[in-house]
Write an enzyme that holds these catalytic residues in place. Structure first.
Site, mmCIF file in Angstrom:
data_model
loop_
_atom_site.group_PDB
_atom_site.id
_atom_site.type_symbol
_atom_site.label_atom_id
_atom_site.label_comp_id
_atom_site.label_asym_id
_atom_site.label_seq_id
_atom_site.Cartn_x
_atom_site.Cartn_y
_atom_site.Cartn_z
ATOM 1 N N HIS A 198 0.705 -1.463 0.020
ATOM 2 C CA HIS A 198 -0.328 0.003 -0.005
ATOM 3 C C HIS A 198 1.009 1.559 0.105
ATOM 4 O O HIS A 198 0.106 2.049 -0.064
ATOM 5 C CB HIS A 198 -0.932 0.331 1.244
ATOM 6 N N ASP A 225 0.026 -7.454 0.629
ATOM 7 C CA ASP A 225 0.752 -5.973 0.529
ATOM 8 C C ASP A 225 2.147 -6.096 0.860
ATOM 9 O O ASP A 225 3.172 -5.784 1.961
ATOM 10 C CB ASP A 225 0.262 -5.862 2.669
ATOM 11 N N GLY A 307 3.349 6.045 9.195
ATOM 12 C CA GLY A 307 4.685 5.779 8.948
ATOM 13 C C GLY A 307 5.514 4.551 9.121
ATOM 14 O O GLY A 307 6.379 4.442 8.537
ATOM 15 N N SER A 309 4.340 1.918 8.689
ATOM 16 C CA SER A 309 4.253 0.760 7.218
ATOM 17 C C SER A 309 5.115 0.523 6.659
ATOM 18 O O SER A 309 6.118 1.109 6.335
ATOM 19 C CB SER A 309 3.257 1.128 6.390
ATOM 20 N N SER A 333 1.767 -4.252 8.231
ATOM 21 C CA SER A 333 0.974 -4.016 6.742
ATOM 22 C C SER A 333 -0.240 -3.275 7.375
ATOM 23 O O SER A 333 -0.190 -2.251 7.468
ATOM 24 C CB SER A 333 0.673 -5.400 6.614
#
Length: 364
Positions: A198, A225, A307, A309, A333
């Protein structure tokens, strides 16, 4: 029979004795130190000769062919002293202090320094100061020759640049937002940064803590992801490390063995840095809303916030170990909660993206 006087025989015997005395072997010359000796031994000899030769010292180095210790001097009369210390003497024109003074003169002329001047240094074996100029740039050559000191110009193909590393848990910046570095990987020809899908779906050029890394190469979200950024800048290195921020020195990736349910894991990201917890479930399907459903995630009770992620999830490092070796688990994720009150965080297992894109994880 002719009798010779006894005196003559005595003289001959004495002569024979003298010859025998002169024929005795001389004491062996001291052996020459080489790179096979311990670094401490070689360094001690260099230090001692540098001090004892004083102003006549012209530097020391190991011969790149023989490995022997060579010591330069401006005074040929000091050669025996150098040999006695286990080095090979070489008489040179400039002393070490003279060369250092030439270098200092250049150091004090940096105002208006052309960008084509890559640097300068003392070349000890050649006994001169070298100025490195990119190509044959006239401005660089003029700067080198106008210093008023003797120098040798060498032509280099390109100017040096600072090198920086992409490290797990540090920032990864897209045109539309910020995420964190997961892990580094490679195939036969190229290097890649792995992060959350993402994040890579934002596309475009990606930057890191030290500058531009490259462009998004592949992306998979939803369903999965994960995504990759291809490293295209030569000043970027991709070591197998994850940043622990204020919690200690970087951990190093040893492999990718999976931590099972109940096992301890830790994660790193730019927003909340280093946090640890336990694995609560494997192969979970998560609904992020708006049709964004991701399968195959691992659930943990380690907190995370926006952030973080894409950041690294690893096995918890053992306490008291000098070298912190860990197993790569996956990339952050999403989740719920925060790091003030606690929460649930999911990660995408790293093995899936490695298998999907035929990549090899950077390991210690």
């Amino acid at each position: 029979m002719i009798r010779r006087p006894l005196r003559t025989l005595t003289v001959l015997i004495g002569a024979a004795t003298a010859v025998t005395g002169f024929a005795a072997p001389a004491s062996a010359a001291p052996s020459v130190l080489t790179e096979a000796a311990s670094p401490a031994t070689v360094a001690a000899a260099q230090q001692e000769l540098g001090t004892s030769l004083g102003a006549a010292f012209a530097g020391s180095w190991l011969d790149t062919t023989t490995g022997e210790l060579i010591v330069g001097t401006t005074d040929a009369g000091r050669s025996s002293r150098i040999r006695a210390a286990g080095a090979i003497p070489k008489v040179l024109r400039h002393s070490a202090s003279e060369l250092k003074q030439i270098q200092s003169t250049l150091d004090n002329r940096t105002e208006g320094l052309p960008g084509s001047v890559a640097g300068w240094y003392v070349d000890v074996p050649s006994n001169d100061v070298v100025v490195s100029v990119v190509g044959g740039d006239p401005a660089g050559l003029a700067w080198a020759t106008s210093a008023g000191v003797p120098v040798r110009v060498e032509h280099v193909k390109s100017a040096p640049r600072p090198l920086w590393s992409v490290i797990g848990g540090q920032g990864l910046y897209f045109s539309g937002g910020a995420c964190s570095v997961g892990f580094n990987a490679y195939d036969d020809d190229d290097h890649y940064v792995i992060t959350a899908g993402h994040c890579t779906e934002l596309g475009g050029t990606v930057r890191g803590a030290g500058g531009t890394i490259g462009k998004v190469a592949r992306s998979s979200f939803p369903g999965n992801d994960y995504g990759t950024v291809k490293v295209t800048h030569s000043d970027v290195s991709t070591p197998p490390r994850v940043d622990r921020y204020e919690d200690g020195s970087d951990v190093r990736i040893e492999g990718a063995d999976v931590v099972g349910v109940g096992g301890r894991v830790c994660r790193s990201g730019i927003t909340t840095h280093w946090h640890c917890g336990r694995v609560e479930a494997l192969d979970q399907t998560v609904n992020y809303g708006n049709g964004n459903i991701v399968r195959g995630l691992t659930q943990t009770d380690a907190c995370a916030e926006p952030g973080d992620s894409g950041g690294s999830f690893v096995s918890r490092p053992s306490s008291g170990s000098d070298t912190k070796l860990v197993q790569a688990q996956g990339m952050t994720s999403g989740g719920s909660g925060d790091c003030d009150e606690g929460g649930t965080t999911f990660f995408q297992p790293v093995k899936e993206v490695l298998d999907r894109y035929d990549l090899t994880l950077e390991k210690d």
